[in-house]
Design a protein around this motif. Structure first.
Motif, PDB file in Angstrom:
ATOM      1  N   LEU A 102      41.843  54.253  23.248  1.00  0.00           N
ATOM      2  CA  LEU A 102      41.502  53.579  24.498  1.00  0.00           C
ATOM      3  C   LEU A 102      42.136  54.358  25.646  1.00  0.00           C
ATOM      4  CD1 LEU A 102      42.154  49.870  23.431  1.00  0.00           C
ATOM      5  CD2 LEU A 102      40.066  51.218  23.168  1.00  0.00           C
TER       6      LEU A 102
ATOM      7  N   CYS B  46      41.052  44.002  24.197  1.00  0.00           N
ATOM      8  CA  CYS B  46      42.251  44.834  24.068  1.00  0.00           C
ATOM      9  C   CYS B  46      42.539  45.560  25.378  1.00  0.00           C
ATOM     10  CB  CYS B  46      42.080  45.838  22.933  1.00  0.00           C
ATOM     11  SG  CYS B  46      42.121  45.106  21.278  1.00  0.00           S
ATOM     12  N   ARG B  47      41.493  46.033  26.038  1.00  0.00           N
ATOM     13  CA  ARG B  47      41.682  46.698  27.320  1.00  0.00           C
ATOM     14  C   ARG B  47      42.243  45.726  28.355  1.00  0.00           C
ATOM     15  NH1 ARG B  47      39.859  51.713  27.454  1.00  0.00           N
ATOM     16  NH2 ARG B  47      40.245  51.727  29.690  1.00  0.00           N
ATOM     17  N   ARG B  48      41.767  44.484  28.330  1.00  0.00           N
ATOM     18  CA  ARG B  48      42.252  43.506  29.309  1.00  0.00           C
ATOM     19  C   ARG B  48      43.704  43.141  29.066  1.00  0.00           C
ATOM     20  NH1 ARG B  48      37.115  41.016  28.719  1.00  0.00           N
ATOM     21  NH2 ARG B  48      37.971  39.319  27.461  1.00  0.00           N
TER      22      ARG B  48
ATOM     23  N   TRP C 213      46.551  57.673  26.307  1.00  0.00           N
ATOM     24  CA  TRP C 213      45.616  56.813  25.592  1.00  0.00           C
ATOM     25  C   TRP C 213      46.396  55.824  24.741  1.00  0.00           C
ATOM     26  CZ3 TRP C 213      45.992  57.796  20.220  1.00  0.00           C
ATOM     27  CH2 TRP C 213      46.581  59.008  19.882  1.00  0.00           C
TER      28      TRP C 213
ATOM     29  N   VAL D 188      37.188  45.429  21.778  1.00  0.00           N
ATOM     30  CA  VAL D 188      37.665  46.533  22.614  1.00  0.00           C
ATOM     31  C   VAL D 188      37.870  46.063  24.048  1.00  0.00           C
ATOM     32  CG1 VAL D 188      37.030  48.760  23.626  1.00  0.00           C
ATOM     33  CG2 VAL D 188      36.706  48.357  21.177  1.00  0.00           C
TER      34      VAL D 188
ATOM     35  N   ASP E  77      45.656  45.806  30.535  1.00  0.00           N
ATOM     36  CA  ASP E  77      45.230  46.175  31.897  1.00  0.00           C
ATOM     37  C   ASP E  77      44.905  47.667  31.982  1.00  0.00           C
ATOM     38  OD1 ASP E  77      44.607  45.797  34.563  1.00  0.00           O
ATOM     39  OD2 ASP E  77      46.683  45.830  35.271  1.00  0.00           O
ATOM     40  N   LEU E  78      44.131  48.146  31.028  1.00  0.00           N
ATOM     41  CA  LEU E  78      43.883  49.585  30.926  1.00  0.00           C
ATOM     42  C   LEU E  78      42.883  50.116  31.943  1.00  0.00           C
ATOM     43  CD1 LEU E  78      43.811  50.163  27.056  1.00  0.00           C
ATOM     44  CD2 LEU E  78      45.727  50.372  28.644  1.00  0.00           C
ATOM     45  N   ASP E  79      42.132  49.238  32.607  1.00  0.00           N
ATOM     46  CA  ASP E  79      41.156  49.713  33.582  1.00  0.00           C
ATOM     47  C   ASP E  79      41.695  49.697  35.006  1.00  0.00           C
ATOM     48  OD1 ASP E  79      39.152  50.222  31.703  1.00  0.00           O
ATOM     49  OD2 ASP E  79      38.522  48.125  31.693  1.00  0.00           O
TER      50      ASP E  79
ATOM     51  N   PRO F 274      38.108  55.368  30.820  1.00  0.00           N
ATOM     52  CA  PRO F 274      38.516  54.034  31.275  1.00  0.00           C
ATOM     53  C   PRO F 274      37.398  53.417  32.104  1.00  0.00           C
ATOM     54  CG  PRO F 274      40.192  55.687  31.803  1.00  0.00           C
ATOM     55  CD  PRO F 274      38.977  56.427  31.346  1.00  0.00           C
TER      56      PRO F 274
ATOM     57  N   TYR G 272      43.204  55.430  29.547  1.00  0.00           N
ATOM     58  CA  TYR G 272      43.668  54.766  30.768  1.00  0.00           C
ATOM     59  C   TYR G 272      44.068  55.823  31.780  1.00  0.00           C
ATOM     60  CZ  TYR G 272      48.371  55.676  28.830  1.00  0.00           C
ATOM     61  OH  TYR G 272      49.489  56.269  28.311  1.00  0.00           O
TER      62      TYR G 272
END
Length: 479
Positions: free
Chosen positions: A201, A273-275, A253, A270, A278-280, A73, A203
């Motif tokens: 992805l 998609c993470r945003r 994930w 990518v 909110d995967l970070d 992440p 997290y």
């Protein structure tokens, strides 16, 4: 600077919460790992600590093949920070350096190239070119392992300027050639679907991703997005074309399946998609503060790891926020669906009920405002907003100054504080936004037996800084 002793304790405990926060280089093996790597913990004397994967690359370490540190992440710090470094890191993750070079990055940030380079080296241990190069290597690995794209095309799709640079970087980062990397992936026996890119992805736990899917499902606009079972599917407009993303949360994930018109858009897809999920985020930091609050504590305990749903396109979110003014969520979906049907871009290969990408600001700005299915005052607001978005007067990309963006939105006739802050929270991923006048907040706090006057609500929310956006989601969840 990193507290090396604290970092080593995290490595000893294989604490996955620190994956992406820092990396370890092992001098006895020449590899770098994530803190949670399952391999035997190296001796303290053999470990070096780095703030980014790019810094580890620059120190001569190659990526561990077991823990895949390049797939961790992202650091939650870049979402929290609103300074030049935080903005730069978000833009680099979105692929701006690959598309526009360091000059383009510096222009967006409003600083000289030299200042951007010097500040990034001081703060994260690597300049923009090295950070982008590290990201290109990861993109190339994904394409090599999950597609049958020719190696030469993979090099340019990943953002490399030459085949030689591509080959040298892959050897340096992974200690094998691109062909060997692809061959090793094929020996795993993975099944491929033509035209798709499959990846995981990561997290940090805990994560209430079911809550995110429920939020997105309630607001899904027909034609561009849907939630089908446990999968969120949506169309996207990307720098080089359109695409469709399918995101299915798993334990630890998210399974992502991407269908891109142009593989050069993988990095941007990518990042977006993470945003949107909110995967970070750093759920431990959020829950520690909000969980200690007497009001929110029970809500945090019931739903740990609450995430703030983001968006794949800031312009789209702003348009939809205006469409939703003073009407219900269901009515806003209907109006947005009509805009998509009339002005959206049809996808070459629809997936499920996703048939279009949302109309761009330039397309909507060219539409006669009187044809928009809404009251006349909102027609004027939508036209003015899309005109300013189209000509660059307002920017809502990941590297924009959030305070400046909010001020510019408020200058648009018909956009008030609620709309501007809502856009700031979801389009600009600001973790510290609260909406004291929101009707849902009023009902939610009333149900908790708390004051509902806007001034009293705003004072209460001060206790929830710097995570007021997450507090807002918890309050909404009580409805």
């Amino acid at each position: 600077m990193l507290d090396e002793e604290a970092c080593y304790r995290a490595v000893q405990g294989r604490d996955a919460r620190f994956d992406g926060v820092f990396y370890i280089g092992v001098t006895s093996t020449g590899i770098y790992c994530r803190p949670s790597c399952p391999a035997m913990t190296p001796k303290r004397a053999n470990i070096r600590f780095y703030r980014t994967a790019a810094e580890a690359h620059g120190a001569g370490f190659r990526a561990c093949r077991r823990c895949r540190p390049d797939a961790t992440p992202g650091s939650a710090e870049w979402n929290v920070r609103a300074d030049m470094v935080g903005r730069a890191m978000r833009l680099i993750a979105d692929g701006v350096v690959d598309r526009d070079g360091v000059a383009g990055l510096a222009c967006r940030l409003g600083y000289s190239e030299r200042q951007v380079h010097r500040t990034l080296v001081e703060e994260v241990g690597a300049g923009p070119l090295r950070l982008a190069r590290s990201q290109r290597a990861h993109t190339a690995r994904v394409l090599l392992e999950t597609t049958d794209l020719p190696v030469t095309e993979t090099a340019f799709a990943s953002g490399f300027a030459s085949i030689r640079q591509f080959n040298d970087t892959i050897r340096e980062v992974y200690a094998i050639t691109p062909s060997e990397l692809r061959g090793r992936a094929r020996r795993t026996g993975r099944d491929r679907v033509a035209g798709t890119i499959d990846l995981r992805l990561a997290y940090r736990q805990p994560a209430d991703l079911d809550g995110v899917l429920a939020f997105l499902a309630e607001r899904a606009v027909p034609g561009i997005e849907e939630v089908d079972g446990g999968t969120y599917r949506r169309g996207m407009t990307l720098p080089h074309g359109t695409g469709v993303a399918e995101l299915t949360p798993r334990d630890g994930w998210v399974q992502a399946t991407l269908r891109l018109a142009d593989p050069r858009d993988l990095t941007a897809a990518v990042a977006r998609c993470r945003r949107v999920l909110d995967l970070d985020a750093d759920p431990q930091a959020v829950d520690d503060l909000l969980g200690a609050d007497p009001v929110l504590g029970p809500l945090v305990a019931a739903y740990p790891g609450r995430r703030v749903p983001g968006t794949v396109d800031g312009d789209e979110l702003a348009v939809r926020a205006v469409l939703g003014q003073q009407i219900s969520v269901a009515a806003a979906r209907t109006v947005a669906g009509r805009l998509v049907a009339e002005h959206g871009k049809p996808l070459d290969a629809p997936v499920g009920t996703v048939t279009h990408a949302f109309p761009t600001a330039s397309v909507l700005a060219a539409v006669e405002p009187s044809t928009f299915p809404m009251p006349r005052s909102r027609q004027r607001t939508l036209h003015e907003l899309t005109t300013r978005l189209a000509d660059g007067g307002i920017r809502l990309d990941p590297g924009v100054d959030r305070d400046e963006a909010e001020r510019l939105l408020l200058d648009v006739p018909g956009i008030g504080p609620w709309t501007a802050r809502y856009v700031r929270m979801r389009a600009l991923a600001d973790p510290d936004v609260f909406l004291p006048t929101d009707l849902g907040v009023t009902h939610g706090l009333a149900g908790l037996g708390l004051p509902t006057r806007p001034r009293a609500v705003a004072e209460l929310a001060e206790n929830w800084r710097p995570w007021r956006s997450y507090a807002l989601l918890h309050v909404w969840s009580t409805l």
